[in-house]
Enzyme design. Structure first.
Site, PDB file in Angstrom:
ATOM      1  N   TYR A   1      -2.015 -10.840  15.163  1.00 17.03           N
ATOM      2  CA  TYR A   1      -1.650 -10.447  14.405  1.00 17.03           C
ATOM      3  C   TYR A   1      -3.063  -9.278  14.059  1.00 17.03           C
ATOM      4  O   TYR A   1      -2.496  -7.870  14.103  1.00 17.03           O
ATOM      5  CB  TYR A   1      -2.260 -10.885  12.637  1.00 17.03           C
ATOM      6  CG  TYR A   1      -1.813  -8.825  11.865  1.00 17.03           C
ATOM      7  CD1 TYR A   1      -0.979  -8.503  11.341  1.00 17.03           C
ATOM      8  CD2 TYR A   1      -3.829  -9.999  11.259  1.00 17.03           C
ATOM      9  CE1 TYR A   1      -1.386  -7.672  10.129  1.00 17.03           C
ATOM     10  CE2 TYR A   1      -4.124  -8.600  10.474  1.00 17.03           C
ATOM     11  CZ  TYR A   1      -2.675  -7.505   9.547  1.00 17.03           C
ATOM     12  OH  TYR A   1      -2.897  -6.649   8.845  1.00 17.03           O
TER      13      TYR A   1
ATOM     14  N   TRP B   1      -8.288  -7.292   2.573  1.00 14.65           N
ATOM     15  CA  TRP B   1      -7.778  -8.372   1.370  1.00 14.65           C
ATOM     16  C   TRP B   1      -6.791  -6.972  -0.148  1.00 14.65           C
ATOM     17  O   TRP B   1      -6.957  -7.229  -0.813  1.00 14.65           O
ATOM     18  CB  TRP B   1      -8.954  -9.245   0.860  1.00 14.65           C
ATOM     19  CG  TRP B   1      -9.606  -9.658   1.277  1.00 14.65           C
ATOM     20  CD1 TRP B   1      -9.385 -10.203   2.748  1.00 14.65           C
ATOM     21  CD2 TRP B   1     -10.564 -11.339   1.042  1.00 14.65           C
ATOM     22  NE1 TRP B   1     -10.041 -11.611   3.582  1.00 14.65           N
ATOM     23  CE2 TRP B   1     -10.640 -11.796   2.242  1.00 14.65           C
ATOM     24  CE3 TRP B   1     -10.861 -12.009  -0.538  1.00 14.65           C
ATOM     25  CZ2 TRP B   1     -11.598 -13.537   2.224  1.00 14.65           C
ATOM     26  CZ3 TRP B   1     -11.636 -12.521   0.056  1.00 14.65           C
ATOM     27  CH2 TRP B   1     -11.923 -13.423   0.728  1.00 14.65           C
TER      28      TRP B   1
ATOM     29  N   LEU C   1       0.558  -1.196   0.302  1.00 15.97           N
ATOM     30  CA  LEU C   1      -0.240   0.090  -0.204  1.00 15.97           C
ATOM     31  C   LEU C   1       1.663   1.101   0.145  1.00 15.97           C
ATOM     32  O   LEU C   1       0.474   2.126  -0.236  1.00 15.97           O
ATOM     33  CB  LEU C   1      -0.654  -0.119   0.896  1.00 15.97           C
ATOM     34  CG  LEU C   1      -1.502   1.179   1.513  1.00 15.97           C
ATOM     35  CD1 LEU C   1      -2.578   1.178   0.472  1.00 15.97           C
ATOM     36  CD2 LEU C   1      -2.110   1.149   2.672  1.00 15.97           C
TER      37      LEU C   1
ATOM     38  N   THR D   1      -7.274  -3.252  10.590  1.00 17.84           N
ATOM     39  CA  THR D   1      -7.464  -4.672   9.805  1.00 17.84           C
ATOM     40  C   THR D   1      -8.926  -4.935   9.646  1.00 17.84           C
ATOM     41  O   THR D   1      -9.298  -4.963  10.407  1.00 17.84           O
ATOM     42  CB  THR D   1      -6.347  -6.305   9.153  1.00 17.84           C
ATOM     43  OG1 THR D   1      -7.071  -6.572   9.332  1.00 17.84           O
ATOM     44  CG2 THR D   1      -6.258  -6.022  10.857  1.00 17.84           C
TER      45      THR D   1
ATOM     46  N   LYS E   1      -2.943  -5.256  15.981  1.00 17.11           N
ATOM     47  CA  LYS E   1      -3.157  -4.476  14.993  1.00 17.11           C
ATOM     48  C   LYS E   1      -4.626  -3.686  15.840  1.00 17.11           C
ATOM     49  O   LYS E   1      -4.304  -2.476  16.243  1.00 17.11           O
ATOM     50  CB  LYS E   1      -4.432  -4.967  13.703  1.00 17.11           C
ATOM     51  CG  LYS E   1      -3.245  -5.424  12.719  1.00 17.11           C
ATOM     52  CD  LYS E   1      -1.964  -4.410  12.507  1.00 17.11           C
ATOM     53  CE  LYS E   1      -2.579  -3.153  11.663  1.00 17.11           C
ATOM     54  NZ  LYS E   1      -1.866  -2.641  11.176  1.00 17.11           N
TER      55      LYS E   1
END
Ligand SMILES: NC(=O)c1ccc[n+]([C@@H]2O[C@H](COP(=O)([O-])OP(=O)(O)OC[C@H]3O[C@@H](n4cnc5c(N)ncnc54)[C@H](OP(=O)(O)O)[C@@H]3O)[C@@H](O)[C@H]2O)c1
Length: 277
Positions: free
Chosen positions: A119, A141, A13, A95, A123
């Site tokens: 994870y 995704w 990103l 996320t 986050k």
């Protein structure tokens, strides 16, 4: 001209954020890992007018055996950024894996979180560090042409003649990184202040449906004859980290604020295939 600090500017990103921000006239500072190791606990961010944090420990399975490193990057870094912000705009990317996947409709930003693995938990910890300080943007995704991601993995396998088996009981909202980068910069332009938003593609699909659409578009554009992937249940593809069965995000809050919605998945995939080498 505004000085924009982009953390993780070499990532899937981040590199699109750097590219688009530069096009929009920002003076972008995006140090690589060699100049600035973001695992340090005494980070100096230098001068900036606004910051976008695209850096993260994103190896979902490896995080299960490296929880401390994942925590330092996914929560320690946002904590330091929150401290350094001093009222300046900070956008932080989070996320869909903060959710447990038990919903039957796309998740709204205000829905209760319940991450399943290391994870997602780290986050979520990062979100908490920035709550009331920064703008948290959850996405899902991600895919793009320049770094490893799900489309690249399945296409490479199919193009090398191997059979491709893909789970058909995990659902999400695929999002092209170029579209998300544009949304982040649009959001920064309206200075939304502290809050949590969802920014993801409009279609809810399974990994199997996503791969099937990719292969068919590849066949159309590139004249290949890739067969549809074989659908399998998650139980046939065990992984170290549990994943939410359904992590689609509802991004309508953002579109309601006048930000242009992310285009249909077919268009995102078509652009992705066109950009492949
Ligand atoms: N990928 C997805 O499907 C997905 C889905 C939902 C949300 N997200 C979120 O979206 C954001 C962007 O994800 P992404 O897929 O673009 O991640 P990515 O490709 O893994 O990029 C992570 C970035 O963090 C940098 N980084 C990692 N450890 C570092 C360290 N110790 N020092 C300095 N830099 C370090 C990486 O640098 P190097 O280039 O040197 O490795 C890279 O620039 C993350 O917040 C992620 O949690 C991703």
């Amino acid at each position: 001209m505004e000085n924009l600090l982009v953390l993780g500017g070499t990532g899937l990103l981040g590199r699109w954020v750097v590219r688009l921000a530069t096009e929009r006239g920002f003076v972008v500072r995006a140090s690589g890992r060699e100049e600035l190791d973001l695992l340090r606990s005494d980070l100096e961010f230098g001068a900036f007018d606004a910051a976008i944090n695209c850096a993260a420990y994103t190896a979902v399975d490896r995080a299960e055996s490296e929880p401390e490193v994942a925590f330092r990057l996914n929560a320690g870094l946002p904590a330091q950024l929150a401290w350094a912000a001093a009222g300046r705009p900070v956008l932080h990317v989070s996320t869909d894996y903060v959710f447990n996947g038990e919903s039957t409709r796309p998740y709204q930003p205000s829905d209760p979180v319940d991450p399943l693995g290391v994870y997602g938990r780290t986050k979520r910890d990062g979100e908490l560090c920035l709550e009331g300080v920064g703008t948290i943007v959850r996405t899902s995704w991600l895919f793009g042409p320049e770094r490893p991601c799900f489309p690249r993995a399945v296409l490479q396998r199919a193009l090398s003649g191997q059979a491709v088996r893909v789970v058909d009981d995990q659902w999400g909202t695929p999002t092209h990184v170029a579209d998300l980068a544009r949304v982040l910069l649009d959001l920064l332009a309206i200075s939304p202040g502290p809050g949590t938003f969802h920014a993801a593609g409009p279609e809810v699909v399974s990994w199997h449906q996503f791969a099937t659409q990719l292969f068919r578009e590849h066949n159309l554009q590139r004249g290949t004859a890739l067969p549809d992937p074989e659908p399998i249940p998650t139980s046939a593809w065990p992984t170290p980290a549990p994943r939410p069965a359904f992590s689609a995000l509802d991004s309508s809050d953002l579109w309601g604020m006048g930000i242009e919605a992310i285009p249909p998945l077919a268009e995102q995939i078509s652009r992705y295939i066109r950009a492949l080498d």
